[in-house]
Design a protein around this motif. Sequence first.
Motif, PDB file in Angstrom:
ATOM      1  N   GLY A 472     -24.829  49.782  16.120  1.00  0.00           N
ATOM      2  CA  GLY A 472     -23.827  50.844  16.001  1.00  0.00           C
ATOM      3  C   GLY A 472     -22.754  50.779  17.072  1.00  0.00           C
ATOM      4  O   GLY A 472     -21.837  51.581  17.079  1.00  0.00           O
ATOM      5  N   SER A 476     -21.646  46.502  13.632  1.00  0.00           N
ATOM      6  CA  SER A 476     -22.756  46.834  12.763  1.00  0.00           C
ATOM      7  C   SER A 476     -22.644  46.223  11.370  1.00  0.00           C
ATOM      8  O   SER A 476     -21.963  46.744  10.518  1.00  0.00           O
ATOM      9  CB  SER A 476     -22.856  48.340  12.638  1.00  0.00           C
ATOM     10  OG  SER A 476     -22.661  48.883  13.908  1.00  0.00           O
ATOM     11  N   LEU A 491     -31.148  52.293  16.909  1.00  0.00           N
ATOM     12  CA  LEU A 491     -29.844  52.941  16.760  1.00  0.00           C
ATOM     13  C   LEU A 491     -29.320  53.272  18.154  1.00  0.00           C
ATOM     14  O   LEU A 491     -30.020  53.881  18.962  1.00  0.00           O
ATOM     15  CB  LEU A 491     -29.982  54.243  15.969  1.00  0.00           C
ATOM     16  CG  LEU A 491     -30.656  54.118  14.609  1.00  0.00           C
ATOM     17  CD1 LEU A 491     -30.816  55.505  13.987  1.00  0.00           C
ATOM     18  CD2 LEU A 491     -29.820  53.223  13.700  1.00  0.00           C
ATOM     19  N   LEU A 495     -24.368  56.484  18.227  1.00  0.00           N
ATOM     20  CA  LEU A 495     -24.617  57.056  16.894  1.00  0.00           C
ATOM     21  C   LEU A 495     -25.377  58.371  17.021  1.00  0.00           C
ATOM     22  O   LEU A 495     -25.077  59.351  16.344  1.00  0.00           O
ATOM     23  CB  LEU A 495     -25.423  56.083  16.028  1.00  0.00           C
ATOM     24  CG  LEU A 495     -24.697  54.822  15.555  1.00  0.00           C
ATOM     25  CD1 LEU A 495     -25.644  53.939  14.763  1.00  0.00           C
ATOM     26  CD2 LEU A 495     -23.497  55.190  14.697  1.00  0.00           C
ATOM     27  N   LEU A 509     -26.489  57.363   8.515  1.00  0.00           N
ATOM     28  CA  LEU A 509     -27.793  57.072   9.126  1.00  0.00           C
ATOM     29  C   LEU A 509     -28.938  57.317   8.147  1.00  0.00           C
ATOM     30  O   LEU A 509     -29.914  56.579   8.119  1.00  0.00           O
ATOM     31  CB  LEU A 509     -27.995  57.911  10.385  1.00  0.00           C
ATOM     32  CG  LEU A 509     -27.255  57.414  11.626  1.00  0.00           C
ATOM     33  CD1 LEU A 509     -27.678  58.195  12.845  1.00  0.00           C
ATOM     34  CD2 LEU A 509     -27.511  55.927  11.848  1.00  0.00           C
ATOM     35  N   ALA A 525     -34.556  55.592  17.476  1.00  0.00           N
ATOM     36  CA  ALA A 525     -33.287  56.191  17.907  1.00  0.00           C
ATOM     37  C   ALA A 525     -33.286  56.233  19.424  1.00  0.00           C
ATOM     38  O   ALA A 525     -34.227  56.730  20.045  1.00  0.00           O
ATOM     39  CB  ALA A 525     -33.141  57.590  17.337  1.00  0.00           C
ATOM     40  N   CYS A 542     -36.664  59.051  10.754  1.00  0.00           N
ATOM     41  CA  CYS A 542     -36.566  58.015  11.787  1.00  0.00           C
ATOM     42  C   CYS A 542     -37.972  57.862  12.380  1.00  0.00           C
ATOM     43  O   CYS A 542     -38.722  58.837  12.454  1.00  0.00           O
ATOM     44  CB  CYS A 542     -35.578  58.488  12.852  1.00  0.00           C
ATOM     45  SG  CYS A 542     -35.435  57.390  14.246  1.00  0.00           S
TER      46      CYS A 542
END
Length: 574
Positions: A472, A476, A491, A495, A509, A525, A542
């Motif tokens: 990101g 990407s 990530l 982001l 996302l 994340a 996530c």
Amino acid sequence: MHLKSNSLNEVTDGFLPGLLIVDDEANILKALKRSFLRTKYNVFTAESAAKGLEILNNEDIQVVLSDFRMPKMSGGQFVKQLKESHPDVVSMIISGYADFDSAIEVLNSGAAFKFLRKPWCNKGLLEDVDAAFDEYFARKTVISNEPEQQGMELSKKAIFEHGLNTLLEANAKVAVASIRIFNLAVIIQQLDEYSSSKLHAIIEQTIKAEMPSSSEVYQVELDQIFVLIPDLQSECSFQNVLSKLNEMLNSQLTGDFSKYKLNSSIAYAISPFDGVNGQELMQNLHSIFAQEVFYKQHIQKLDSTKIETRKRQLTIQSSIAGAINENQFELYFQPKVNVDSGATKQGEVLMRWEHQELGWVSPSEFINLSELDGQIEQIGTWLIDKSVKKLAELSRIHNCLESLSINISARQLSNHKVVDQFAFLIDKYKLDPALIEIEITESSVMEDLDQTNAVLWQLKLLGLRIAIDDFGTGYSSFAYLSKLPVDVLKLDKVLVDDLVKSDDVKSMLRSLIALCHQMQIKVVAEGVEDEQQLAILQEMHCDYIQGYVYSKAVRLQEFEKILINQPFKNKVIS
Ligand code: C2E
Ligand code: CA
Ligand code: CA
């Protein structure tokens, strides 16, 4: 219509000027091409530098717009090669902010005319491309009308450099002002020889009249004038002089030239603060012109903090070898927490360094520097040895530990040594290879996709897990990543930071996480700092959270406490 009225149309009657766009990402290439739909340019596209060269050999191209980061041959190498093989062509680089520093080197080498930024706005892009065509035709006119001028320019530059070095050797406090008149070439192109010398004379007189009487004026290129001011007395009054001069140069011309208005900017540097020798002074001065901000501010002084930064960098670079030998580097560990259960079964190894003089130096700083001078190979080898050893110890004590991840830099992937080292250590400690995860950044993958892919597959066959870091931050491209043996996607914090405020990022996302799961890729994340972000990420499924909301990177004993006392309390949203 986007060609300028007076200058270009005269030259371009009867043919369409050719523009070549080179970018390895097909969708970006298409979008760039679309920007020129309503222009008079004949647009060609190529998905690689090699393809671009083929087109240049067969078509009539005046301007090239190239991406910077491309597999095989980078945009930088491409435009440098073009300067040799197609010296008339005007090349521009278009890329993300992250590449600006590397692009300066290409700009300074004279191979690229300008650096444009992605994402681009169409209006600005068209203006920049128009300017590049103007530059092309202006260069052509100068070369064909005044064949002897080239040699003269070269010798003027040499005379200027000699003058500068002589002053510097005498230890004088020298100021150099660099005046660029961006549209002078285009104006000259429309004048006869007499008027053009008259205009040059007017400009020179204006400069001489404003500058201190001891100044020497050198017109080194058609649009570039340097002024040397020995023994500068006061920087403050010098700035006033420059402001006034710039105002005069930018006002409407009078008399025979009343329909023209020059467009100029001035940058200046003062020795010894802004450069200890002529080369450094001029390099720094050139880099100002490469910066967008320069075009807006008109007068710019070199930032002397640049010199301080360089000194700090040299101190860091020269202390790395000693730091390895004296065990100054420390390993810290940051937990990766399961979103649903709050359990910590994984972590990332992050380096810490307390420098004797400079105090704590961020790994981003010393790792980047060590990549530039190659010391990353020693740091990387040291780090892998230490990390795998610690991992072997930890996994014997803490059964819950699933993996520890180790950051690997682009340079370490450029040969197969890293594969041999991991194979040796796995054997030495009789370790389950799946306990080792390596993190490589998206941009290092893109540097040399074929080579990276080969090394990654070897590591994968060894049994390691592979994570793509910093997803990101610029390039990407899921299309590339899906070809690699990827187990985990991380990530980036940028982001995560946008998650709360942008619905677009949220929906992007959500689809990305779903896509990863379809491909059996876990998602981490990074940089999650608050519970609002945590809640959204949990709702999006996530898999793991790495961030201050749970824990910073901590020393080994602290990390072990987290493994023993888990799961994290309070933060798990049910
Ligand atoms: P990275 O690999 O993306 O590491 C994550 C960075 O984000 C770490 O910074 C970590 O401390 C920080 N971070 C984690 N959670 C949060 C958060 O919630 N908020 C904020 N503001 N930051 C958070 P760190 O340790 O300073 O490392 C910076 C970079 O330096 C790393 O980025 C990595 O690229 C490099 N680096 C660090 N250690 C190593 C290493 O051992 N080897 C290599 N090759 N690179 C390393
Ligand atoms: Ca990382
Ligand atoms: Ca990262």
